[in-house]
Motif scaffolding. Structure first.
Motif, PDB file in Angstrom:
ATOM      1  N   ASP A 237      -1.235 -36.905  17.225  1.00 59.17           N
ATOM      2  CA  ASP A 237      -1.337 -35.890  16.182  1.00 59.17           C
ATOM      3  C   ASP A 237       0.049 -35.337  15.835  1.00 59.17           C
ATOM      4  OD1 ASP A 237      -4.029 -36.249  16.134  1.00 59.17           O
ATOM      5  OD2 ASP A 237      -4.546 -34.372  17.161  1.00 59.17           O
ATOM      6  N   GLY A 238       0.180 -34.869  14.594  1.00 56.80           N
ATOM      7  CA  GLY A 238       1.475 -34.444  14.088  1.00 56.80           C
ATOM      8  C   GLY A 238       2.154 -33.356  14.885  1.00 56.80           C
ATOM      9  N   GLN A 239       1.378 -32.404  15.460  1.00 53.96           N
ATOM     10  CA  GLN A 239       2.004 -31.282  16.166  1.00 53.96           C
ATOM     11  C   GLN A 239       2.695 -31.702  17.462  1.00 53.96           C
ATOM     12  OE1 GLN A 239      -1.275 -31.697  15.628  1.00 53.96           O
ATOM     13  NE2 GLN A 239      -2.547 -30.650  17.171  1.00 53.96           N
ATOM     14  N   HIS A 240       2.462 -32.943  17.883  1.00 49.79           N
ATOM     15  CA  HIS A 240       3.087 -33.424  19.120  1.00 49.79           C
ATOM     16  C   HIS A 240       4.230 -34.392  18.841  1.00 49.79           C
ATOM     17  CE1 HIS A 240      -0.334 -31.509  20.934  1.00 49.79           C
ATOM     18  NE2 HIS A 240      -1.188 -32.376  20.407  1.00 49.79           N
ATOM     19  N   GLU A 241       4.724 -34.381  17.623  1.00 51.50           N
ATOM     20  CA  GLU A 241       5.739 -35.355  17.206  1.00 51.50           C
ATOM     21  C   GLU A 241       7.011 -35.260  18.053  1.00 51.50           C
ATOM     22  OE1 GLU A 241       8.242 -36.676  13.198  1.00 51.50           O
ATOM     23  OE2 GLU A 241       6.776 -35.035  13.111  1.00 51.50           O
ATOM     24  N   LYS A 242       7.470 -34.031  18.315  1.00 50.70           N
ATOM     25  CA  LYS A 242       8.727 -33.858  19.049  1.00 50.70           C
ATOM     26  C   LYS A 242       8.634 -34.390  20.478  1.00 50.70           C
ATOM     27  CE  LYS A 242      10.571 -29.957  16.400  1.00 50.70           C
ATOM     28  NZ  LYS A 242      11.060 -28.552  16.444  1.00 50.70           N
ATOM     29  N   ILE A 243       7.572 -34.023  21.178  1.00 51.18           N
ATOM     30  CA  ILE A 243       7.462 -34.487  22.560  1.00 51.18           C
ATOM     31  C   ILE A 243       7.180 -35.989  22.595  1.00 51.18           C
ATOM     32  CG2 ILE A 243       4.963 -34.067  22.867  1.00 51.18           C
ATOM     33  CD1 ILE A 243       5.698 -33.044  25.697  1.00 51.18           C
ATOM     34  N   ARG A 244       6.470 -36.462  21.602  1.00 49.04           N
ATOM     35  CA  ARG A 244       6.191 -37.899  21.538  1.00 49.04           C
ATOM     36  C   ARG A 244       7.487 -38.690  21.371  1.00 49.04           C
ATOM     37  NH1 ARG A 244       2.747 -37.686  17.715  1.00 49.04           N
ATOM     38  NH2 ARG A 244       4.031 -38.482  15.998  1.00 49.04           N
ATOM     39  N   ALA A 245       8.417 -38.155  20.573  1.00 49.08           N
ATOM     40  CA  ALA A 245       9.698 -38.827  20.369  1.00 49.08           C
ATOM     41  C   ALA A 245      10.500 -38.902  21.669  1.00 49.08           C
ATOM     42  CB  ALA A 245      10.508 -38.105  19.290  1.00 49.08           C
ATOM     43  N   VAL A 246      10.461 -37.818  22.433  1.00 45.28           N
ATOM     44  CA  VAL A 246      11.163 -37.806  23.726  1.00 45.28           C
ATOM     45  C   VAL A 246      10.533 -38.821  24.676  1.00 45.28           C
ATOM     46  CG1 VAL A 246      11.697 -36.422  25.771  1.00 45.28           C
ATOM     47  CG2 VAL A 246      11.904 -35.413  23.492  1.00 45.28           C
ATOM     48  N   LEU A 247       9.221 -38.825  24.754  1.00 48.71           N
ATOM     49  CA  LEU A 247       8.519 -39.746  25.648  1.00 48.71           C
ATOM     50  C   LEU A 247       8.744 -41.197  25.249  1.00 48.71           C
ATOM     51  CD1 LEU A 247       5.209 -37.723  25.935  1.00 48.71           C
ATOM     52  CD2 LEU A 247       6.791 -38.179  27.832  1.00 48.71           C
ATOM     53  N   GLN A 248       8.767 -41.462  23.951  1.00 50.14           N
ATOM     54  CA  GLN A 248       8.987 -42.824  23.488  1.00 50.14           C
ATOM     55  C   GLN A 248      10.404 -43.295  23.821  1.00 50.14           C
ATOM     56  OE1 GLN A 248       6.622 -44.863  22.454  1.00 50.14           O
ATOM     57  NE2 GLN A 248       8.178 -46.485  22.471  1.00 50.14           N
ATOM     58  N   ARG A 249      11.367 -42.391  23.704  1.00 53.55           N
ATOM     59  CA  ARG A 249      12.739 -42.735  24.089  1.00 53.55           C
ATOM     60  C   ARG A 249      12.812 -43.045  25.586  1.00 53.55           C
ATOM     61  NH1 ARG A 249      14.993 -38.520  22.387  1.00 53.55           N
ATOM     62  NH2 ARG A 249      15.311 -37.387  24.344  1.00 53.55           N
ATOM     63  N   GLN A 250      12.105 -42.256  26.381  1.00 57.56           N
ATOM     64  CA  GLN A 250      12.059 -42.518  27.818  1.00 57.56           C
ATOM     65  C   GLN A 250      11.364 -43.842  28.109  1.00 57.56           C
ATOM     66  OE1 GLN A 250      11.913 -37.838  29.354  1.00 57.56           O
ATOM     67  NE2 GLN A 250      10.186 -39.181  29.718  1.00 57.56           N
ATOM     68  N   ALA A 251      10.369 -44.193  27.314  1.00 55.97           N
ATOM     69  CA  ALA A 251       9.664 -45.459  27.503  1.00 55.97           C
ATOM     70  C   ALA A 251      10.611 -46.636  27.332  1.00 55.97           C
ATOM     71  CB  ALA A 251       8.500 -45.569  26.517  1.00 55.97           C
ATOM     72  N   VAL A 252      11.446 -46.564  26.301  1.00 57.13           N
ATOM     73  CA  VAL A 252      12.416 -47.637  26.042  1.00 57.13           C
ATOM     74  C   VAL A 252      13.430 -47.722  27.175  1.00 57.13           C
ATOM     75  CG1 VAL A 252      14.234 -48.427  24.483  1.00 57.13           C
ATOM     76  CG2 VAL A 252      12.114 -47.485  23.544  1.00 57.13           C
ATOM     77  N   GLU A 253      13.936 -46.569  27.598  1.00 59.13           N
ATOM     78  CA  GLU A 253      14.938 -46.540  28.668  1.00 59.13           C
ATOM     79  C   GLU A 253      14.355 -47.042  29.984  1.00 59.13           C
ATOM     80  OE1 GLU A 253      16.089 -42.481  28.671  1.00 59.13           O
ATOM     81  OE2 GLU A 253      17.333 -42.630  26.850  1.00 59.13           O
ATOM     82  N   SER A 254      13.150 -46.606  30.304  1.00 61.38           N
ATOM     83  CA  SER A 254      12.524 -47.025  31.559  1.00 61.38           C
ATOM     84  C   SER A 254      12.206 -48.511  31.542  1.00 61.38           C
ATOM     85  CB  SER A 254      11.252 -46.212  31.820  1.00 61.38           C
ATOM     86  OG  SER A 254      11.561 -44.870  32.124  1.00 61.38           O
ATOM     87  N   SER A 255      11.675 -48.990  30.415  1.00 58.61           N
ATOM     88  CA  SER A 255      11.352 -50.404  30.302  1.00 58.61           C
ATOM     89  C   SER A 255      12.585 -51.266  30.492  1.00 58.61           C
ATOM     90  CB  SER A 255      10.722 -50.678  28.939  1.00 58.61           C
ATOM     91  OG  SER A 255      10.501 -52.069  28.754  1.00 58.61           O
ATOM     92  N   SER A 256      13.681 -50.879  29.846  1.00 61.91           N
ATOM     93  CA  SER A 256      14.925 -51.640  29.959  1.00 61.91           C
ATOM     94  C   SER A 256      15.432 -51.666  31.394  1.00 61.91           C
ATOM     95  CB  SER A 256      15.988 -51.036  29.038  1.00 61.91           C
ATOM     96  OG  SER A 256      17.222 -51.697  29.191  1.00 61.91           O
ATOM     97  N   TYR A 257      15.417 -50.508  32.053  1.00 61.15           N
ATOM     98  CA  TYR A 257      15.911 -50.439  33.436  1.00 61.15           C
ATOM     99  C   TYR A 257      15.020 -51.243  34.378  1.00 61.15           C
ATOM    100  CZ  TYR A 257      16.774 -48.719  38.116  1.00 61.15           C
ATOM    101  OH  TYR A 257      17.012 -48.653  39.448  1.00 61.15           O
TER     102      TYR A 257
END
Length: 326
Positions: free
Chosen positions: A282-302
């Motif tokens: 949902d739209g109201q969670h956009e900011k935290i979703r962006a942070v979590l998605q960035r962490q997903a990319v970083e964690s996956s790569s590591y």
């Protein structure tokens, strides 16, 4: 009492003691027929004496509570991370193999408070040399004091670690806490970062799996899985997962039963309600979703390029695991 108490055994186990097929009363010579109560009682008594004669290693703590010897032998493995990655399912599944494994049926988190003596006492009571001893505490991987205690007193203990796509992880964790009656902030933006009193330990830092995995001693033996692998619809991969887990733990007896899925926590009567729960897209969670998605990319790569490449890390069906991480 330093000896192991002998459990009572069923008639099918009586047959097993005689070398018969499981679930029958045939003896080793092939004769069939039900045993009399007297015969069963004699066999139980003999079995009990054999079990009671198995002495535990001496308690390594002196009268002052100081360690006088190695205590690593009491803890073969620990399911230490992360919350909402199937750790309860793993605990119950392994615990159901009670003839070869002992795991307390609830979280055992003394390590994060330097309470290794209390942990030893719990496990020592149940110790048997023919069973692997394990515990589950899904937050230990995030706690410095717990990792320090493991490194100092249990350096040979094997770790079982589950991960999950961080966006999905956050929604699952948030909604789980709501389900068991915890009140969480509606504004999830306030849950970006580390723990604060209002977030009830549901925050983005806990979903930064790479940062926690980096804290592990590279010599530690680790079985790493993604939560999706616990309910893999592919029968070949599912069977491979159990075989790899068996070999990692050093079990001689195969883990043949389906893993299944365990619902955890005490639900409120209204637990099926959507009240208070979130939909992370949902739209109201956009900011935290962006942070979590960035962490997903970083964690996956590591995980894929570094952690999985460690000699002491076991991943079942690694190509499939990498596809989940992508």
């Amino acid at each position: 009492d330093e000896s192991v108490k002998a459990p009572r055994i069923s008639s099918s186990a009586v047959g097993a003691l005689q070398g018969a097929k499981p679930g029958t009363t045939e003896d080793a010579g092939g004769a069939s027929g039900a045993k009399t109560e007297k015969e069963v009682g004699v066999l139980e008594e003999q079995h009990g004496k054999e079990e009671a004669s198995i002495a535990k290693p001496p308690n390594p703590f002196d009268d002052k509570g100081q360690i006088t010897g190695d205590i690593n032998w009491i803890l073969d493995f620990a399911i230490i991370g992360f919350p909402k990655t199937g750790t309860s399912t793993m605990m119950r599944y392994l615990g159901n193999h009670s003839d070869t494994i002992f795991v307390p049926p609830k979280e055992t988190c003394q390590m994060r408070f330097y309470q290794y003596k209390a942990l030893f006492k719990i496990l020592y009571k149940e110790y048997h040399p023919n069973r692997l001893m394990g515990i589950k505490c899904p937050g230990d991987l995030e706690e410095d004091d717990a990792l320090e205690s493991y490194d100092e007193f249990f350096p040979r203990t094997k770790f079982i670690v589950g991960v999950r796509q961080p966006v999905k992880w956050f929604q699952s964790f948030y909604n789980y806490r709501v389900t068991i009656g915890w009140k969480l902030p509606e504004n999830t933006t306030t849950m970006i970062g580390g723990s604060r009193n209002h977030d009830r330990e549901v925050n983005t830092n806990r979903g930064n799996f790479a940062s926690h995995l980096k804290m592990l001693d590279p010599r530690r033996q680790v079985f790493l899985y993604d939560v999706e692998q616990l309910s893999d619809p592919d029968p070949i991969r599912a069977a491979r997962f159990l075989t790899d887990l068996q070999e990692f733990l050093g079990l001689k007896k195969p883990l043949n039963d389906d893993m299944g899925w365990i619902e955890t926590g005490k639900r409120l009567p209204s637990s099926n309600s959507t009240k208070g729960k979130i939909k992370i897209c949902d739209g109201q969670h956009e900011k935290i979703r962006a942070v979590l998605q960035r962490q997903a990319v970083e964690s996956s790569s590591y995980i894929v390029t570094d952690f999985m490449e460690r000699a002491n890390v076991t991943v079942s069906s690694p190509d499939h695991f990498k596809s989940i991480m992508a």
